[in-house]
Design an enzyme around this catalytic site. Sequence first.
Site, short mmCIF file in Angstrom:
data_model
loop_
_atom_site.label_atom_id
_atom_site.label_comp_id
_atom_site.label_asym_id
_atom_site.label_seq_id
_atom_site.Cartn_x
_atom_site.Cartn_y
_atom_site.Cartn_z
CD GLN A 478 33.74 36.19 34.21
OE1 GLN A 478 33.48 35.25 34.94
NE2 GLN A 478 34.40 37.26 34.63
CB SER A 481 35.18 43.69 31.50
OG SER A 481 35.37 43.26 32.82
CB SER A 513 41.34 35.39 30.40
OG SER A 513 41.82 36.51 31.11
CD GLU A 596 34.42 29.99 48.03
OE1 GLU A 596 34.90 30.55 47.04
OE2 GLU A 596 34.13 30.58 49.08
CD GLU A 711 43.89 51.00 44.00
OE1 GLU A 711 45.06 51.24 44.34
OE2 GLU A 711 43.61 50.17 43.10
#
Length: 726
Positions: A478, A481, A513, A596, A711
């Site tokens: 993927q 980011s 990853s 899912e 968070e």
Amino acid sequence: MPLAVTDDQRALADAAAAFATRAAPVSATRAAFAACAKGEAPAAWPELVRQGLHAVHLPEALGGAGAGLAELAVVAEQLGGALFPGPYLPTVLTSAVLAGADGDPGDALASLAEGATGALVVGEGLVATPAGDGGWLVDGQAGPVLGLPGAEIVVARAAIPARGKPAEPAETLWFVVAEGASATVTAADGVDLTRAVGTLSLHEHRVPPARVLPSVPEDYVRLAGTALLAAEASGIAAWCLRTAVEYVKTRIQFGKPVGAFQAVQHKAAMMLVGAERASASAWDAARAASQPPDQWRLAAGQAALTALPLAVDLALDCVTLLGGIGFTWEHDVHLYWRRAISIAALAGSAGDWETALGEAALAGTRDFSAVTGGECAALRAEVGAVLDEVAAMPDEAERRIALAEAGLVAPHYPVPYGRAAGAREQAVIAQEFAARNLAAPTTVIGEWVLPTILAHGGHEQQDRFVRPTLRGELVWCQLFSEPGAGSDLASLRTRAKRVEGGWSLSGQKVWNSLAHKADWGVCLARTDPDAAKHRGLSYFLVDMRSPGVDVRPLRQATGESEFNEVFLDEVFVPGDCLVGDEGAGWTLAVTTLSNERLSMGSTLLNHGSAARFRELLNSPGSRADVVRALGRASARELSLSALNLKSVLVRLADGEPGPEASVLKVYSAIAQREGSRELLTLLGHSGAVASEPVMDHIGLPAVLLGGGTIEIQLTVLATRVLGLPR
């Protein structure tokens, strides 16, 4: 999510809540503190009995509803959430224990079914000796006992000293305490102002044969008691959460609701995590009553170590979120806090429960089966035959292809890629894998990629990528980011510009990853630099062997390289590798499909897992310390698994999923952090050696940061689930 799972249970919960709110408002309870301390039943008791809320678990022959401990816990949760006063909980606890006796409890249970109030005395301190006429003499003191002052039926258990044969199992005497000079009840100044508590003193108290009761298995006594206390704790936790959230939504400071401040949001979201865990933990303990006895210790232990302390913590959190008003006598929160403290204490010490659960975890495992073995017999036979054939194949690649062709790699995918399996069918298939000790296959990153292609890709893309991935022929990564766009993914800067026949991608991705092993990657890139940041993004499929793709492994603190940074230098992507419409990339990136894959069974922890603590049992050091730590680790894992299974069963009943996914992610990360750190404290000097537990701890950031930090998840829970203002 309350304890109620089925439609009948939800109806029962609604009825109990409505009754408590109407018949016993907290304002009325406040005016009756003195009567509560004496053990007097509230004015609403006769109506409660008429409605049968005290006997939902008792046999129909006695006038009960013929349900079980699970349904009784549903009522206890709702009455606990309403702070229903008086002897309800000690009474139903007494009757629930008697209903689990090895013989007929006779008049004692019948009286409780008719509406008599009760108390159960099972602590240490009472000793029985034979009286010589078939009866017994009992001496000693026991307590404090919930509901003892004022109880009409007092059931007690006394120890029978060994008669020169210490190796024999300990014997106990169960009996109904008779009124008289030999039995004294002393009321205590209870922490909980809404119920009585006291001690029982017996001096040469005679128990004739008619008052002797059949024995009750110790493990069942602990299970029933803990399940009902935990159910009430769940009700308290839910009330505290609701009260705190309602307050911070309306309390204005600095010109805005305090619920808009991130610190408040995160505290409220952690209360949600705690309330969900308390509910799942209590639910799991209650359902264990209908399971084999080897499940009782595990279920009771996790509830005692999870739901009961959580209620105390959440009540205090509610006080602090309310601020000064929460610390006043006039606000009801301290009454809930007091009850939470009381029931947590009456359940027994945390250290004892940690030891008991640790030993139970060494002896057995908790059953988290989502369906019974007799369901979907035809599907079981078909899937079982395929799996038996697959298990006999010597080549791993051949086994994976066979599973893919049978639609068992992703059975929830539509035909021809899967079996279009619904929730129940997925559960059955998972059981068949587990029955043969076969690991269910995974496409790893493909678990996120393929559903997006199936939902938004064209038929050619689906034919090209889905089946080969399921067969294990394609590995995905993927590419989302970026160095400047982690949690704020929509601010990514990778550009995609149109060229002849497709697109040219340039930019830098990070924390990818499997990028060093992947055949293909899914890449989010900006196709319209002038659009708002959540717009103008597109979703591409990138051949990782294309010219211009530079994969550079990132060495982590552990010394390993599981992640990568990927540089894209004018990488050509054909036009048929754009998924969906140009500019629709953000929608594709956040798509959550309704079909899912369900997560079946235990939620396993990689760091600080119970298995790690078991490995330390043969190491130098205190076995007792390790067993207690194992108990704490098991409580964390079992509560996670209970939350997961409860969510699955709601889906099986065609209910709407709640916030469980985010709650599971948050607490899973917290549990792994707690367990991993605790492991280090047990290693002693060997913690200076680079052993697996130590290196696991150093690798913990991969769990705490990957897929969104705790968070970030708390912010999601606060704003999207609790509805706090942004």
